[in-house]
Design a protein around this motif. Structure first.
Motif, mmCIF file in Angstrom:
data_model
loop_
_atom_site.group_PDB
_atom_site.id
_atom_site.type_symbol
_atom_site.label_atom_id
_atom_site.label_comp_id
_atom_site.label_asym_id
_atom_site.label_seq_id
_atom_site.Cartn_x
_atom_site.Cartn_y
_atom_site.Cartn_z
ATOM 1 N N PHE A 123 102.700 21.353 34.450
ATOM 2 C CA PHE A 123 103.495 20.218 34.914
ATOM 3 C C PHE A 123 103.845 19.299 33.742
ATOM 4 C CE2 PHE A 123 103.798 15.869 36.556
ATOM 5 C CZ PHE A 123 104.854 16.025 37.437
ATOM 6 N N LEU A 124 102.858 19.031 32.883
ATOM 7 C CA LEU A 124 103.101 18.137 31.747
ATOM 8 C C LEU A 124 104.116 18.719 30.773
ATOM 9 C CD1 LEU A 124 99.516 16.797 31.015
ATOM 10 C CD2 LEU A 124 101.438 15.542 31.999
ATOM 11 N N ARG A 125 104.129 20.022 30.628
ATOM 12 C CA ARG A 125 105.101 20.661 29.730
ATOM 13 C C ARG A 125 106.535 20.449 30.205
ATOM 14 N NH1 ARG A 125 102.698 26.509 28.016
ATOM 15 N NH2 ARG A 125 101.115 25.741 26.594
ATOM 16 N N ARG A 126 106.717 20.263 31.501
ATOM 17 C CA ARG A 126 108.060 20.051 32.047
ATOM 18 C C ARG A 126 108.596 18.661 31.715
ATOM 19 N NH1 ARG A 126 109.469 23.457 36.631
ATOM 20 N NH2 ARG A 126 110.838 21.748 37.228
ATOM 21 N N LEU A 127 107.698 17.729 31.372
ATOM 22 C CA LEU A 127 108.095 16.355 31.086
ATOM 23 C C LEU A 127 108.532 16.208 29.635
ATOM 24 C CD1 LEU A 127 105.065 14.607 32.817
ATOM 25 C CD2 LEU A 127 107.355 14.888 33.757
ATOM 26 N N ASP A 128 109.416 15.232 29.380
ATOM 27 C CA ASP A 128 109.823 15.016 27.993
ATOM 28 C C ASP A 128 108.674 14.394 27.194
ATOM 29 O OD1 ASP A 128 110.044 12.063 28.095
ATOM 30 O OD2 ASP A 128 111.748 12.455 29.409
ATOM 31 N N GLN A 129 108.811 14.392 25.888
ATOM 32 C CA GLN A 129 107.735 13.985 24.992
ATOM 33 C C GLN A 129 107.282 12.546 25.240
ATOM 34 O OE1 GLN A 129 106.178 16.098 22.887
ATOM 35 N NE2 GLN A 129 104.720 14.462 22.555
ATOM 36 N N ARG A 130 108.219 11.662 25.527
ATOM 37 C CA ARG A 130 107.876 10.245 25.747
ATOM 38 C C ARG A 130 106.963 10.092 26.969
ATOM 39 N NH1 ARG A 130 111.769 5.760 24.326
ATOM 40 N NH2 ARG A 130 110.657 3.909 24.954
ATOM 41 N N ILE A 131 107.256 10.800 28.048
ATOM 42 C CA ILE A 131 106.448 10.716 29.261
ATOM 43 C C ILE A 131 105.091 11.378 29.031
ATOM 44 C CG2 ILE A 131 106.357 11.270 31.722
ATOM 45 C CD1 ILE A 131 108.501 9.179 30.939
ATOM 46 N N GLN A 132 105.063 12.466 28.269
ATOM 47 C CA GLN A 132 103.784 13.097 27.927
ATOM 48 C C GLN A 132 102.901 12.138 27.132
ATOM 49 O OE1 GLN A 132 104.283 16.877 25.936
ATOM 50 N NE2 GLN A 132 105.636 17.661 27.531
ATOM 51 N N THR A 133 103.520 11.389 26.225
ATOM 52 C CA THR A 133 102.776 10.399 25.444
ATOM 53 C C THR A 133 102.215 9.315 26.359
ATOM 54 O OG1 THR A 133 104.204 10.792 23.539
ATOM 55 C CG2 THR A 133 102.941 8.733 23.549
ATOM 56 N N MET A 134 103.034 8.846 27.296
ATOM 57 C CA MET A 134 102.573 7.841 28.257
ATOM 58 C C MET A 134 101.399 8.376 29.065
ATOM 59 S SD MET A 134 105.987 6.218 29.884
ATOM 60 C CE MET A 134 107.208 5.355 28.951
ATOM 61 N N PHE A 135 101.502 9.629 29.507
ATOM 62 C CA PHE A 135 100.428 10.250 30.296
ATOM 63 C C PHE A 135 99.142 10.316 29.477
ATOM 64 C CE2 PHE A 135 97.915 13.801 31.788
ATOM 65 C CZ PHE A 135 97.856 13.557 33.153
ATOM 66 N N SER A 136 99.250 10.744 28.234
ATOM 67 C CA SER A 136 98.067 10.860 27.372
ATOM 68 C C SER A 136 97.428 9.500 27.135
ATOM 69 C CB SER A 136 98.453 11.471 26.023
ATOM 70 O OG SER A 136 98.937 12.767 26.208
ATOM 71 N N MET A 137 98.251 8.500 26.868
ATOM 72 C CA MET A 137 97.712 7.164 26.613
ATOM 73 C C MET A 137 97.067 6.586 27.868
ATOM 74 S SD MET A 137 100.608 5.504 24.134
ATOM 75 C CE MET A 137 99.668 4.034 23.706
ATOM 76 N N ARG A 138 97.725 6.778 29.017
ATOM 77 C CA ARG A 138 97.180 6.250 30.274
ATOM 78 C C ARG A 138 95.859 6.949 30.610
ATOM 79 N NH1 ARG A 138 97.160 1.589 32.761
ATOM 80 N NH2 ARG A 138 96.983 1.855 34.980
ATOM 81 N N SER A 139 95.792 8.252 30.356
ATOM 82 C CA SER A 139 94.561 9.015 30.600
ATOM 83 C C SER A 139 93.434 8.566 29.682
ATOM 84 C CB SER A 139 94.802 10.511 30.394
ATOM 85 O OG SER A 139 95.747 10.975 31.316
ATOM 86 N N ALA A 140 93.800 8.082 28.502
ATOM 87 C CA ALA A 140 92.799 7.616 27.539
ATOM 88 C C ALA A 140 92.346 6.189 27.834
ATOM 89 C CB ALA A 140 93.360 7.696 26.126
ATOM 90 N N GLY A 141 92.932 5.563 28.864
ATOM 91 C CA GLY A 141 92.472 4.236 29.265
ATOM 92 C C GLY A 141 93.307 3.080 28.770
ATOM 93 N N TYR A 142 94.450 3.358 28.147
ATOM 94 C CA TYR A 142 95.311 2.280 27.688
ATOM 95 C C TYR A 142 96.009 1.612 28.868
ATOM 96 C CZ TYR A 142 94.785 3.966 22.918
ATOM 97 O OH TYR A 142 94.273 4.325 21.709
ATOM 98 N N SER A 143 96.254 0.309 28.731
ATOM 99 C CA SER A 143 96.972 -0.428 29.776
ATOM 100 C C SER A 143 98.473 -0.205 29.592
ATOM 101 C CB SER A 143 96.671 -1.926 29.674
ATOM 102 O OG SER A 143 97.224 -2.451 28.480
ATOM 103 N N TRP A 144 99.233 -0.556 30.616
ATOM 104 C CA TRP A 144 100.691 -0.426 30.506
ATOM 105 C C TRP A 144 101.229 -1.351 29.430
ATOM 106 C CZ3 TRP A 144 102.751 3.764 31.878
ATOM 107 C CH2 TRP A 144 102.297 4.466 32.984
ATOM 108 N N LYS A 145 100.572 -2.465 29.226
ATOM 109 C CA LYS A 145 100.980 -3.403 28.176
ATOM 110 C C LYS A 145 100.847 -2.733 26.805
ATOM 111 C CE LYS A 145 99.996 -8.059 26.487
ATOM 112 N NZ LYS A 145 99.164 -9.241 26.669
ATOM 113 N N GLU A 146 99.719 -2.067 26.586
ATOM 114 C CA GLU A 146 99.486 -1.379 25.313
ATOM 115 C C GLU A 146 100.454 -0.206 25.129
ATOM 116 O OE1 GLU A 146 94.690 -2.047 24.762
ATOM 117 O OE2 GLU A 146 95.385 -0.621 26.275
ATOM 118 N N ILE A 147 100.701 0.525 26.209
ATOM 119 C CA ILE A 147 101.623 1.662 26.146
ATOM 120 C C ILE A 147 103.032 1.172 25.856
ATOM 121 C CG2 ILE A 147 102.682 3.524 27.491
ATOM 122 C CD1 ILE A 147 99.947 3.736 28.982
ATOM 123 N N GLY A 148 103.458 0.129 26.572
ATOM 124 C CA GLY A 148 104.788 -0.426 26.347
ATOM 125 C C GLY A 148 104.969 -0.900 24.918
#
Length: 181
Positions: A123-148
């Motif tokens: 499923f993650l491979r189907r997403l573009d690189q930016r969304i994959q990065t967001m997913f990885s950061m969110r999974s690592a515990g980053y807040s949306w503020k930090e991701i943004g």
């Protein structure tokens, strides 16, 4: 608050910014303390950081009380504590070792776990690189503020873009699955 020998938890009168801790918050968190310790013990058996997390919870809940009405202060305080504890675990990347679990608490169908992991990766491979990065950061515990901030987006836009793309890809996959049936 003055520390007494018979109290299970000590919370300072003021936070690092000099803001007073609300007395009602302090009283309710004293009532929640044993439940919070039991929650941590059920996850990791390491209660060394519990008091520190509870202090942060007291500061956060006191600050939030100035902005909004909290109907059930005890349950709200416990929820904030659980979130802060889970965020701490995610940031430290500390997970419960398998040796600490009883066999009855730990039943895993290895094949199903492998299939689920594979489905997520596909499923993650189907997403573009930016969304994959967001997913990885969110999974690592980053807040949306930090991701943004990392991606040069306002926090709300980062969360919205992520949610939109995940839903869009999910609908595509669900549509493809129903076509095969």
């Amino acid at each position: 608050m003055k520390k007494k020998d018979d109290e299970p938890l000590w919370i300072p009168d003021r936070d690092a910014h000099g803001r007073l801790v609300n007395e009602r918050v302090e009283a309710e968190l004293q009532n929640v303390w044993k439940r919070a310790l039991a929650h941590i013990e059920s996850h990791s058996h390491d209660t060394s950081r519990a008091a520190e997390i509870m202090e942060k919870t007291a500061f956060t809940v006191s600050r939030l009380m100035r902005r909004k009405v909290i109907r059930n202060l005890r349950s709200f305080g416990f929820r904030v504590f659980k979130r802060k504890y889970l965020r701490q675990l995610q940031k430290e990347s500390r997970f419960v070792s398998l040796e600490t679990l009883n066999e009855r608490d730990f039943v895993v169908d290895c094949m199903a776990a492998y299939e689920n992991d594979l489905e997520v990766k596909l499923f993650l491979r189907r997403l573009d690189q930016r969304i994959q990065t967001m997913f990885s950061m969110r999974s690592a515990g980053y807040s949306w503020k930090e991701i943004g901030k990392a991606l040069g987006l306002p926090p709300h836009n980062a969360e919205s873009q992520f949610s939109y793309r995940i839903r869009k890809e999910s609908k595509k996959l669900n549509g493809a699955d129903s076509d095969r049936s």
